[in-house]
Enzyme design. Structure first.
Site, PDB file in Angstrom:
ATOM      1  N   ARG A 132      56.742 -14.599  20.938  1.00 54.10           N
ATOM      2  CA  ARG A 132      56.460 -13.283  20.993  1.00 54.10           C
ATOM      3  C   ARG A 132      57.046 -12.881  19.426  1.00 54.10           C
ATOM      4  O   ARG A 132      56.204 -11.842  18.940  1.00 54.10           O
ATOM      5  CB  ARG A 132      57.153 -12.519  21.964  1.00 54.10           C
ATOM      6  CG  ARG A 132      56.429 -12.541  23.408  1.00 54.10           C
ATOM      7  CD  ARG A 132      57.107 -11.833  24.414  1.00 54.10           C
ATOM      8  NE  ARG A 132      58.230 -12.779  24.898  1.00 54.10           N
ATOM      9  CZ  ARG A 132      59.312 -12.293  25.277  1.00 54.10           C
ATOM     10  NH1 ARG A 132      59.850 -11.012  25.082  1.00 54.10           N
ATOM     11  NH2 ARG A 132      60.323 -13.141  25.660  1.00 54.10           N
TER      12      ARG A 132
ATOM     13  N   HIS B 252      65.239 -14.251  31.754  1.00 51.66           N
ATOM     14  CA  HIS B 252      64.509 -14.124  30.637  1.00 51.66           C
ATOM     15  C   HIS B 252      63.052 -13.909  31.072  1.00 51.66           C
ATOM     16  O   HIS B 252      62.669 -14.465  32.142  1.00 51.66           O
ATOM     17  CB  HIS B 252      64.587 -15.663  30.231  1.00 51.66           C
ATOM     18  CG  HIS B 252      64.080 -15.845  28.535  1.00 51.66           C
ATOM     19  ND1 HIS B 252      62.619 -15.542  28.533  1.00 51.66           N
ATOM     20  CD2 HIS B 252      64.680 -15.841  27.357  1.00 51.66           C
ATOM     21  CE1 HIS B 252      62.617 -15.745  26.936  1.00 51.66           C
ATOM     22  NE2 HIS B 252      63.712 -15.775  26.450  1.00 51.66           N
TER      23      HIS B 252
END
Ligand SMILES: Cc1cc2nc3c(=O)[nH]c(=O)nc-3n(C[C@H](O)[C@H](O)[C@H](O)COP(=O)(O)OP(=O)(O)OC[C@H]3O[C@@H](n4cnc5c(N)ncnc54)[C@H](O)[C@@H]3O)c2cc1C
Ligand code: SF4
Ligand code: SF4
Ligand code: FES
Lengths: 631, 381
Positions: free
Chosen positions: A269, A249
């Protein structure tokens, strides 16, 4: 065996995460007596940590969404290595599985017209992730847990015994699958609390044990992720597929050291957060690969407009699939443009009002405040890649979850392989758990119905052998401590089979793994069998080593870069390798890896893609036989 | 930055155990759980402790630090003085299995005693409609990570084993409140909270709220509102103190009053007592006021349906009535929506649908007074 506790069930589910609980609910609703076994307390499985959401093309926020678009995104994210049938079933069934959760009491965040709200996530063309703030996994686990309780309440009313048809064995670890000839006969394990042994007679066993991240030093995964199910399947004669693909990740915490690896959800995000290097530059614009070039914004202005006007703008490159973002961060840090603690900056503070951040990302706010002393509404976070998810897993029949090669064994969730290809999209795991958890529960029930009353029997000698293996660490010569061997394993995998891989380093890793295997055999634990973490780790260590060998072997063999497998010595994606799955099997104490052709997609699914896109993935031979006129 | 800390940790069981002293290294940024893990790796390999996520998300690592119920993974070492001895003991309210691990099965038993979510039987998966503002109250309680620190700290059971059978504890008070406030749950829960789960034992000390790592307002948002609502039925000495703090929100009250006003006017139209034209402006005025103060239109859907019907706008009436079936949870409200639908279908001359709607209305609330319009031959108003 004197201190052996014994039970008999129709279906034994190993694992109480999303996949295990959904499988157990299905088996019980099919009328099967079902046991759920888990290493930690009920309701604490790894799924509880999932943050961002669950992907399903309900189309509540953008009505253009459909299962076809979700399927397409999933295949793209996995770089076309996914088993198409799994990706198809997943995309088609995810919405029903999410709606069903509402009927069991789940409370997702809402749209203004009262439906389930959906958020943007990397690789998903439309807002698709149903969510509850950033604690979606907790909602999922609690809902399934409460559904199980409600089934037990039904049994209480009907039979006077809540556990008549569904019982949870918490803090109980399975160490072996037992068979009679070719068929599963049950499982063997121990109670963590007392150290007492326990055996389950059951013709069908469903593995739902999650992932393998605890073999890596920097990871978002918990202690449970020791690859038990992967190892159990191998030892029972099953096979693993795609083990070379590990998802790093892009955004884990990097500081302070004690929290290094803990996840920072992608929703940061999705909701507007951007990545910057030490020079304050939004570097992701420099890392958009060719295959995605025309799907992502070319400058900051367009990327910023996309949040409010997604129909006329392309999404910012911060939302590229995870493998791309993780590699980009890695490169920036290597080039000396990293943050003070060796990551990059994730900035949401300058993009959203403080109140909105606290509302949309409450647990991230809390996590940074409590653990790093950072106020994310005022300053940027420091983040870097962390080992997060294993795409590889037990090779299964897509429709039923039946493990290839072992009758009566099933697998679902992170422990199963194939669905995500070389890279999983965010949010596609939680939906995977529900879709294939249910299918495995159903598959196991149908398998039982086909048995016509004959149940394989466990042999006494197998139990004795399993028990002897389990107590072996108490009789070692005292030369090795499990914690030390574990730490060395984590360093080895992190440094030598990590995010960027090289042939020589993987050779070194394989040698080191051999050495660690020898040392693990000499591991000795102190104390007694009551809740003894040293003993538990000693047993888990064997599983981690076996699975790590699979990862390193397969990674060494695959000479290309794709998704969660990046080779410095073979940096490009190869159309020939796309046609190949690597299959690991146990071979004595060792593992063997073989090549197997990937099933090809039927025409009606191929037609969902543009020819130009397929050109980027497929060999010329494959392309010439494509049907005419596909758009 | 690193230093050597003094730790004192409980080793053993309830009957046979002691506090052991350890000197152990601590590095910058560490939490108590890191230090416990270092003890395991270097000095006490069989030290038993529960943990999973190490990020305050799973509620496994509950224990008491210097006598206070805390999560080991969320307690930073820099909150202690470097010279201070840090004492770590297991949760006191539950039997010790070994070292820091306790038997928390009490909580799983209590969980089984709370009747589960019960949605309206005729509401299909995918048709659920709820407003964000209506789900937020329950969502607060669903943040619970089941660490059971609140259970541990509550004096009703902390040192009173004898109260355990009759007292569910704060974790389950918020569970009952959560279901009670769920927009689509149909069971009556407030009274059982008092009678079956021992809410009456709670004297609102707020200790539970103070220890909750999720910051759930257990007392203010769950316990007190529930006590407030059972108070008519039962006198609760603790309640008197808190009544003043909890006036119902003024805007909700206005909305309800205005909605009731419009509804009763429309019902008298339906009953044939007055003519629609003569009350029309009153109805519109009440509805405007209700909508003006309400943050959501959800409670108003059946009202609007009936208004559309009386004004002859059949399609709109049907749409609103159907929408209100996915909004409303109480049997009465659902029954009313079905009556309106029955009238619409009847006007549209759809006999089968009409009969079905009447049956549904009757099933939810057999004594719905509006059903008398369909007396006699079952379907003629
Ligand atoms: C921090 C974090 C955030 C994430 N966020 C998201 C997200 O937003 N969206 C998304 O889709 N995915 C997300 N993921 C991925 C996703 O959460 C996992 O892939 C998924 O929860 C795995 O579920 P599972 O049911 O397969 O296994 P788990 O939930 O991990 O459960 C495994 C179960 O198996 C049991 N078990 C294991 N071995 C044994 C044994 N030997 N004997 C008995 N029991 C055993 C364990 O006790 C446990 O109950 C996230 C992952 C992490 C780490
Ligand atoms: S407020 Fe009530 S439930 Fe909470 S700790 Fe005090 S007595 Fe217990
Ligand atoms: S209400 Fe708070 S303290 Fe109580 S169990 Fe839940 S999270 Fe823990
Ligand atoms: S380990 Fe999960 S809350 Fe502490």
């Amino acid at each position: 065996m004197t201190d052996l506790e014994r039970h008999s069930y129709d279906v034994v589910v190993i694992g109480a995460g999303g996949a295990g609980l959904r499988a157990a609910i299905e088996a019980r609703e099919q009328g099967k007596r079902t046991a759920i076994i888990c290493k930690s307390l009920f309701g604490k499985a790894h799924t509880v940590m999932a943050e961002g959401g669950i992907a399903a093309s309900m189309g509540n926020v953008n009505s253009k969404d459909s299962w076809q678009v979700h399927f397409r995104d999933t295949m793209r994210g996995g770089k076309f290595l996914n088993l198409w049938r799994m990706a198809e079933l997943h995309a088609k069934e995810a919405p029903q599985r999410v709606w069903e959760l509402e009927t069991w009491g789940a409370l997702f965040d809402r749209t203004p017209d009262g439906r389930i709200s959906q958020r943007n996530f990397g690789g998903h063309e439309y807002p698709r992730l149903a969510h509850v703030g950033d604690r979606t996994g907790l909602e999922l686990i609690r809902t399934l847990q409460q559904k199980i309780v409600s089934l037990q309440q039904e049994d209480e009313r009907e039979f006077g015994d809540p556990e008549a048809r569904l019982r949870v064995f918490a803090e109980c670890t399975i160490t072996e699958i037992l068979k009679e000839d070719e068929r599963v006969a049950g499982a063997f394990g121990y109670w963590r609390e007392s150290g007492r042994f326990i055996a389950f007679d059951a013709p069908a066993v469903i593995l739902a044990t999650g992932g393998i991240g605890k073999s890596f030093k920097v990871t978002s995964n918990s202690w449970e992720y020791t690859g038990d199910g992967h190892a159990l399947a191998l030892k029972a004669g099953g096979s693993l597929v795609n083990m070379e693909f590990i998802q790093f990740h892009p955004t884990g915490m990097v500081w302070p050291p004690s929290v290094k690896g803990i996840l920072v959800t992608e929703s940061v995000r999705g909701d507007g957060g951007v990545l910057k290097n030490a020079g304050g530059q939004r570097f992701m614009f420099d890392y958009v690969p060719d295959v995605f070039r025309d799907k992502y914004a070319h400058d900051e202005a367009e990327g910023d407009r996309w949040y409010t006007d997604p129909d006329n703008n392309r999404r910012p490159p911060e939302l590229l699939p995870r493998d791309e973002v993780a590699r980009a961060i890695n490169s920036e840090v290597k080039a000396g443009r990293g943050s003070p603690h060796g990551g990059v900056f994730l900035d949401v503070a300058s993009r959203l009002p403080a109140e909105t951040i606290r509302k949309k990302l409450p647990s991230m706010y809390h996590q940074f405040k409590e653990l790093a002393g950072v106020d994310i509404t005022a300053e940027a976070m420091e983040v870097g890649p962390t080992c997060h998810y294993v795409m590889g897993g037990v090779e299964v029949e897509p429709d039923t979850g039946a493990a290839v090669g072992v009758q009566g064994l099933f697998a679902a969730g992170e422990v199963a392989g194939g669905m995500h290809g070389s890279n999983r999209l965010g949010g596609n795991s939680l939906s995977d758990l529900l879709v294939f958890g249910r299918r495995a529960g159903l598959g196991a029930s149908q398998y039982l119905d086909g048995l016509d009353g004959t149940r394989p029997a466990i042999a006494g000698a197998d139990i004795d052998q399993a028990a002897a293996a389990a107590v072996a660490p108490f009789n070692g010569d005292g030369s090795e401590n499990p914690y030390t061997v574990h730490t060395e394993l984590q360093m080895t995998m992190n440094d030598l089979v990590g995010i960027i891989r090289r042939s020589e380093e993987m050779q070194d890793a394989l040698e080191k793994l051999e050495e660690l295997k020898r040392r693990a055999a000499a591991v000795t634990v102190e104390g007694h069998r009551q809740f003894n973490p040293g003993w538990h780790l000693a047993l888990d260590l064997d599983n981690m080593l076996l699975v790590s060998q699979c990862v390193a072997r397969a990674a060494l063999m695959r000479e290309e870069s794709r998704g969660g497998h990046t080779r410095e010595d073979y940096p490009l994606m190869s159309a020939e390798w796309r046609q190949v799955n690597l299959i690991c099997r146990a071979d004595g104490d060792d593992v063997s890896v073989t090549r197997q052709p990937l099933p090809s997609m039927p025409d009606e699914l191929l037609q969902l893609f543009e020819r130009e896109e397929l050109n980027k993935y497929m060999t010329d031979d494959e392309l010439t036989v494509l049907p005419e006129g596909d758009a | 930055m690193g230093y050597t800390a003094k730790f004192r940790v409980w080793r053993g069981t309830d009957e046979d155990g002691a506090l052991n002293d350890y000197d152990v290294d601590v590095n910058e940024g560490e939490v108590v759980l890191d230090v416990i893990h270092r003890l395991q790796a270097t000095q006490a390999p069989d030290l038993a402790v529960r943990w999973n996520c190490k990020a305050g998300k799973c509620g496994s690592c509950s224990a008491e630090i210097n006598g206070r119920p805390r999560l080991l993974c969320m307690t930073r070492m820099n909150t202690f003085d470097q010279s201070e001895t840090v004492t770590v003991t297991p949760l006191r309210a539950f039997p010790v299995i070994r070292d820091l691990v306790t038997n928390v099965s009490f909580n799983y038993q209590k969980a089984r005693e709370v009747p589960s979510f019960t949605p309206p039987p005729d509401l299909k998966a995918g048709d659920y409609r709820m407003q964000q503002i209506d789900v937020e109250r329950s969502q607060e309680f669903r943040k619970c990570i089941e660490c059971f620190l609140c259970q541990d700290t509550c004096h009703v059971i902390r040192d009173h084993e004898e109260n355990k059978p009759v007292f569910a504890g704060p974790r389950f008070f918020i569970r009952i409140a959560e279901l009670d406030m769920h927009p689509l749950d149909t069971l009556e829960r407030k009274h059982s909270a008092q009678e079956d789960y021992g809410l009456g034992y709670c004297n609102i000390t707020k200790c539970c709220t103070e220890v909750c790592p999720e910051g759930i307002h257990i007392t203010d948002n769950a316990i007190i509102p529930m006590k407030e609502r059972v108070v008519d039925a039962k006198y609760d000495p603790a309640f008197g103190l808190f009544r003043v703090l909890r006036a119902r929100s003024k805007s909700t009250k206005t909305m309800n009053e205005q909605a009731d006003r419009a509804w009763s006017l429309l019902c008298s139209v339906e009953a044939g007592d007055v003519d629609y034209a003569s009350v029309r402006s009153d109805v519109e005025d009440a509805m405007r006021q209700a909508k003006g103060v309400a943050s959501t239109g959800t409670v108003l859907a059946s009202l609007e349906a009936l208004d559309h019907f009386e004004a002859g706008r059949l399609d709109e009436a049907a749409a609103e009535a159907q929408a209100s079936l996915s909004w409303h949870r109480s049997a009465q409200e659902r029954s009313d929506a079905w009556v309106t639908l029955a009238r619409v279908y009847d006007a549209q001359e759809r006999p089968t649908a009409t009969v079905e709607a009447i049956e549904n209305a009757r099933r939810h609330w057999p004594d719905n007074p509006r059903l008398r319009h369909f007396g006699g031959d079952e379907r003629r108003p």
